[in-house]
Design a protein around this motif. Structure first.
Motif, PDB file in Angstrom:
ATOM      1  N   SER A   9     -65.833  -1.847   9.456  1.00  0.00           N
ATOM      2  CA  SER A   9     -66.980  -1.940  10.482  1.00  0.00           C
ATOM      3  C   SER A   9     -67.551  -3.193   9.906  1.00  0.00           C
ATOM      4  O   SER A   9     -68.162  -3.442   8.754  1.00  0.00           O
ATOM      5  CB  SER A   9     -67.900  -1.051  10.390  1.00  0.00           C
ATOM      6  N   VAL A  16     -70.201  -6.595   5.823  1.00  0.00           N
ATOM      7  CA  VAL A  16     -69.851  -5.143   5.897  1.00  0.00           C
ATOM      8  C   VAL A  16     -70.842  -4.254   5.340  1.00  0.00           C
ATOM      9  O   VAL A  16     -70.445  -3.135   5.262  1.00  0.00           O
ATOM     10  CB  VAL A  16     -68.436  -5.074   4.994  1.00  0.00           C
ATOM     11  N   ASP A  21     -77.024  -3.221  -0.996  1.00  0.00           N
ATOM     12  CA  ASP A  21     -76.090  -2.148  -1.165  1.00  0.00           C
ATOM     13  C   ASP A  21     -76.138  -1.632  -2.517  1.00  0.00           C
ATOM     14  O   ASP A  21     -76.314  -2.278  -3.487  1.00  0.00           O
ATOM     15  CB  ASP A  21     -74.583  -2.519  -0.705  1.00  0.00           C
ATOM     16  N   PRO A  26     -75.296   3.123   0.142  1.00  0.00           N
ATOM     17  CA  PRO A  26     -74.175   2.950   0.306  1.00  0.00           C
ATOM     18  C   PRO A  26     -73.476   1.556   1.167  1.00  0.00           C
ATOM     19  O   PRO A  26     -72.753   0.850   0.785  1.00  0.00           O
ATOM     20  CB  PRO A  26     -73.268   4.021   0.101  1.00  0.00           C
ATOM     21  N   HIS A  35     -71.711   2.015  10.718  1.00  0.00           N
ATOM     22  CA  HIS A  35     -70.707   3.525  10.723  1.00  0.00           C
ATOM     23  C   HIS A  35     -71.200   4.471  11.898  1.00  0.00           C
ATOM     24  O   HIS A  35     -70.562   5.742  11.815  1.00  0.00           O
ATOM     25  CB  HIS A  35     -70.686   3.965   9.611  1.00  0.00           C
ATOM     26  N   ARG A  65     -63.742  -2.011  -7.189  1.00  0.00           N
ATOM     27  CA  ARG A  65     -64.389  -0.933  -8.170  1.00  0.00           C
ATOM     28  C   ARG A  65     -65.883  -0.686  -7.619  1.00  0.00           C
ATOM     29  O   ARG A  65     -66.459   0.200  -7.739  1.00  0.00           O
ATOM     30  CB  ARG A  65     -64.276  -1.584  -9.403  1.00  0.00           C
ATOM     31  N   ARG A  66     -66.411  -1.754  -6.764  1.00  0.00           N
ATOM     32  CA  ARG A  66     -67.636  -1.542  -6.546  1.00  0.00           C
ATOM     33  C   ARG A  66     -67.765  -0.671  -5.327  1.00  0.00           C
ATOM     34  O   ARG A  66     -68.763   0.180  -5.219  1.00  0.00           O
ATOM     35  CB  ARG A  66     -68.261  -2.967  -5.823  1.00  0.00           C
ATOM     36  N   SER A  67     -66.785  -0.568  -4.540  1.00  0.00           N
ATOM     37  CA  SER A  67     -66.754   0.532  -3.297  1.00  0.00           C
ATOM     38  C   SER A  67     -66.623   1.811  -4.105  1.00  0.00           C
ATOM     39  O   SER A  67     -67.207   2.732  -3.490  1.00  0.00           O
ATOM     40  CB  SER A  67     -65.554  -0.005  -2.468  1.00  0.00           C
ATOM     41  N   THR A  92     -59.655  -3.066 -10.806  1.00  0.00           N
ATOM     42  CA  THR A  92     -61.034  -3.011 -11.744  1.00  0.00           C
ATOM     43  C   THR A  92     -60.584  -3.681 -12.837  1.00  0.00           C
ATOM     44  O   THR A  92     -59.332  -3.840 -13.185  1.00  0.00           O
ATOM     45  CB  THR A  92     -61.447  -1.576 -12.153  1.00  0.00           C
ATOM     46  N   HIS A  93     -61.568  -4.135 -13.807  1.00  0.00           N
ATOM     47  CA  HIS A  93     -61.381  -4.885 -15.027  1.00  0.00           C
ATOM     48  C   HIS A  93     -61.489  -3.653 -15.923  1.00  0.00           C
ATOM     49  O   HIS A  93     -60.821  -3.838 -16.965  1.00  0.00           O
ATOM     50  CB  HIS A  93     -62.306  -6.001 -15.301  1.00  0.00           C
ATOM     51  N   ALA A 132     -64.829  -6.016   0.480  1.00  0.00           N
ATOM     52  CA  ALA A 132     -64.788  -7.229   0.918  1.00  0.00           C
ATOM     53  C   ALA A 132     -63.934  -8.057  -0.050  1.00  0.00           C
ATOM     54  O   ALA A 132     -62.893  -8.858   0.484  1.00  0.00           O
ATOM     55  CB  ALA A 132     -66.026  -8.069   1.060  1.00  0.00           C
ATOM     56  N   THR A 133     -64.290  -7.881  -1.335  1.00  0.00           N
ATOM     57  CA  THR A 133     -63.253  -8.747  -2.340  1.00  0.00           C
ATOM     58  C   THR A 133     -61.870  -8.453  -2.209  1.00  0.00           C
ATOM     59  O   THR A 133     -61.101  -9.507  -2.455  1.00  0.00           O
ATOM     60  CB  THR A 133     -63.936  -8.847  -3.647  1.00  0.00           C
ATOM     61  N   GLN A 137     -59.043 -11.332  -1.419  1.00  0.00           N
ATOM     62  CA  GLN A 137     -58.084 -11.785  -2.273  1.00  0.00           C
ATOM     63  C   GLN A 137     -56.615 -11.655  -1.785  1.00  0.00           C
ATOM     64  O   GLN A 137     -55.744 -12.461  -1.756  1.00  0.00           O
ATOM     65  CB  GLN A 137     -58.186 -10.844  -3.600  1.00  0.00           C
TER      66      GLN A 137
HETATM   67  N1  NAP Z   1     -68.336  -1.583   6.439  1.00  0.00           N
HETATM   68  C1  NAP Z   1     -67.374  -1.034   6.161  1.00  0.00           C
HETATM   69  O1  NAP Z   1     -66.415  -0.642   6.692  1.00  0.00           O
HETATM   70  C2  NAP Z   1     -67.157  -0.791   4.583  1.00  0.00           C
HETATM   71  C3  NAP Z   1     -66.122  -0.485   4.108  1.00  0.00           C
HETATM   72  C4  NAP Z   1     -65.561  -0.448   2.639  1.00  0.00           C
HETATM   73  C5  NAP Z   1     -66.558  -0.859   1.781  1.00  0.00           C
HETATM   74  N2  NAP Z   1     -67.760  -1.194   2.208  1.00  0.00           N
HETATM   75  C6  NAP Z   1     -68.804  -1.626   1.269  1.00  0.00           C
HETATM   76  O2  NAP Z   1     -68.358  -2.779   0.735  1.00  0.00           O
HETATM   77  C7  NAP Z   1     -69.254  -3.065  -0.510  1.00  0.00           C
HETATM   78  C8  NAP Z   1     -68.160  -3.243  -1.475  1.00  0.00           C
HETATM   79  O3  NAP Z   1     -67.608  -4.551  -1.389  1.00  0.00           O
HETATM   80  P1  NAP Z   1     -67.534  -5.475  -2.300  1.00  0.00           P
HETATM   81  O4  NAP Z   1     -66.850  -6.879  -1.887  1.00  0.00           O
HETATM   82  O5  NAP Z   1     -68.760  -5.901  -2.898  1.00  0.00           O
HETATM   83  O6  NAP Z   1     -66.746  -4.983  -3.563  1.00  0.00           O
HETATM   84  P2  NAP Z   1     -65.241  -4.299  -3.956  1.00  0.00           P
HETATM   85  O7  NAP Z   1     -64.265  -5.206  -3.423  1.00  0.00           O
HETATM   86  O8  NAP Z   1     -65.534  -2.990  -3.439  1.00  0.00           O
HETATM   87  O9  NAP Z   1     -65.445  -4.370  -5.585  1.00  0.00           O
HETATM   88  C9  NAP Z   1     -65.116  -5.362  -6.280  1.00  0.00           C
HETATM   89  C10 NAP Z   1     -64.753  -5.038  -7.705  1.00  0.00           C
HETATM   90  O10 NAP Z   1     -63.597  -4.824  -7.901  1.00  0.00           O
HETATM   91  C11 NAP Z   1     -63.340  -5.514  -9.178  1.00  0.00           C
HETATM   92  N3  NAP Z   1     -62.192  -6.035  -8.793  1.00  0.00           N
HETATM   93  C12 NAP Z   1     -61.963  -6.994  -7.786  1.00  0.00           C
HETATM   94  N4  NAP Z   1     -60.889  -7.783  -7.732  1.00  0.00           N
HETATM   95  C13 NAP Z   1     -60.518  -7.562  -9.064  1.00  0.00           C
HETATM   96  C14 NAP Z   1     -59.236  -8.145  -9.604  1.00  0.00           C
HETATM   97  N5  NAP Z   1     -58.689  -9.080  -9.209  1.00  0.00           N
HETATM   98  N6  NAP Z   1     -59.100  -7.515 -10.869  1.00  0.00           N
HETATM   99  C15 NAP Z   1     -59.777  -6.789 -11.426  1.00  0.00           C
HETATM  100  N7  NAP Z   1     -60.858  -6.221 -10.899  1.00  0.00           N
HETATM  101  C16 NAP Z   1     -61.074  -6.676  -9.652  1.00  0.00           C
HETATM  102  C17 NAP Z   1     -64.485  -6.023  -9.638  1.00  0.00           C
HETATM  103  O11 NAP Z   1     -65.162  -5.085 -10.365  1.00  0.00           O
HETATM  104  P3  NAP Z   1     -65.302  -4.742 -12.048  1.00  0.00           P
HETATM  105  O12 NAP Z   1     -65.271  -6.120 -12.854  1.00  0.00           O
HETATM  106  O13 NAP Z   1     -66.387  -3.854 -12.232  1.00  0.00           O
HETATM  107  O14 NAP Z   1     -63.910  -4.211 -12.552  1.00  0.00           O
HETATM  108  C18 NAP Z   1     -65.132  -6.329  -8.729  1.00  0.00           C
HETATM  109  O15 NAP Z   1     -66.691  -6.638  -8.886  1.00  0.00           O
HETATM  110  C19 NAP Z   1     -69.894  -1.528  -0.763  1.00  0.00           C
HETATM  111  O16 NAP Z   1     -71.097  -1.587  -0.229  1.00  0.00           O
HETATM  112  C20 NAP Z   1     -69.145  -0.653   0.230  1.00  0.00           C
HETATM  113  O17 NAP Z   1     -69.942   0.462   0.764  1.00  0.00           O
HETATM  114  C21 NAP Z   1     -68.033  -1.378   3.752  1.00  0.00           C
END
Ligand code: NAP
Length: 193
Positions: A9, A16, A21, A26, A35, A65-67, A92-93, A132-133, A137
């Motif tokens: 969304s 997102v 957050d 969340p 949502h 890992r953040r999600s 995650t790392h 998002a990440t 990627q």
């Molecule tokens: N709107 C929607 O429909 C929706 C859907 C899903 C999520 N969300 C929201 O999105 C937010 C999270 O998104 P985000 O982009 O900030 O984070 P994310 O993609 O959920 O997590 C990022 C984390 O994942 C790990 N990571 C990512 N790539 C990696 C790699 N190549 N190798 C190892 N570890 C890796 C790292 O954590 P570490 O270094 O700590 O391991 C990185 O900090 C949350 O607030 C969630 O509520 C929204």
């Protein structure tokens, strides 16, 4: 082969989440607006159909890992994952000491997580990308088959952006479906390769 699809969304300005957050918020401050189409009085039969498809077709999930930390925390999804017992691969790392059995922690990158998810999703299944990440990627690596955007009529003004850092070159899309409801415009795009 399973379809790899980002499905999130998104506000009209591309977020997102709302700002800041956290476990407490969340989806960020004000982000629950994103949502609202999923349940409650604004949830229409057409929204329910889109959601039903997502649940029915999901074979596995890949998330960052953040999600996981923000939404799961100490039991946010109970004994299961974001979609019950659907296997969920968390990039995650550093894996946590304990987690529900539905989660597999992957430390060698998004491509590896997607490969593992495809293996369990089955040929007709769908691997959903959450966070998002991970989506960024996967897009940059050419691993995404479909983008599903649930476009919400709101300007968030801040938060986590969906389409930053996608590899620095255009990614062509073909729009394959649009479903309009008062709370969301559900758009599907095929990634053109
Ligand atoms: N709107 C929607 O429909 C929706 C859907 C899903 C999520 N969300 C929201 O999105 C937010 C999270 O998104 P985000 O982009 O900030 O984070 P994310 O993609 O959920 O997590 C990022 C984390 O994942 C790990 N990571 C990512 N790539 C990696 C790699 N190549 N190798 C190892 N570890 C890796 C790292 O954590 P570490 O270094 O700590 O391991 C990185 O900090 C949350 O607030 C969630 O509520 C929204």
């Amino acid at each position: 082969m399973a379809t790899v699809a980002s499905s999130m969304s998104v506000s009209l300005d591309g977020y997102v989440t709302g700002p800041n957050d956290s476990r407490q918020h969340p989806l960020g401050e004000g982000g629950e607006r994103l949502h609202r189409w999923l349940a409650g009085e604004d949830h229409t039969p057409a929204d329910a159909e889109v959601l039903g498809e997502m649940v029915r077709d999901a074979g596995a999930i890949v998330m960052g890992r953040r999600s996981y930390d923000i939404c799961e925390g100490d039991g946010g999804w109970g004994d299961g994952g974001p979609a019950g017992d659907i296997p969920c691969f968390v990039v995650t790392h550093e894996p946590p000491a304990t987690a529900a059995p539905v989660f597999t922690f992957v430390t060698d990158g998004v491509a590896s997580a997607i490969e593992q998810a495809k293996a369990v999703a089955g040929d007709d299944g769908w691997v959903g990308l959450h966070g998002a990440t991970t989506a960024q990627q996967a897009l940059a690596a050419g691993l995404v088959d479909e983008i599903q955007v649930h476009l919400i009529p709101v300007l968030m003004g801040g938060g986590v952006r969906l389409f930053d850092n996608i590899g620095g070159k255009p990614i062509d899309l073909e729009r394959t479906r649009v479903v309009q409801t008062p709370q969301a415009t559900h758009v599907r795009y095929r990634v053109v390769r």
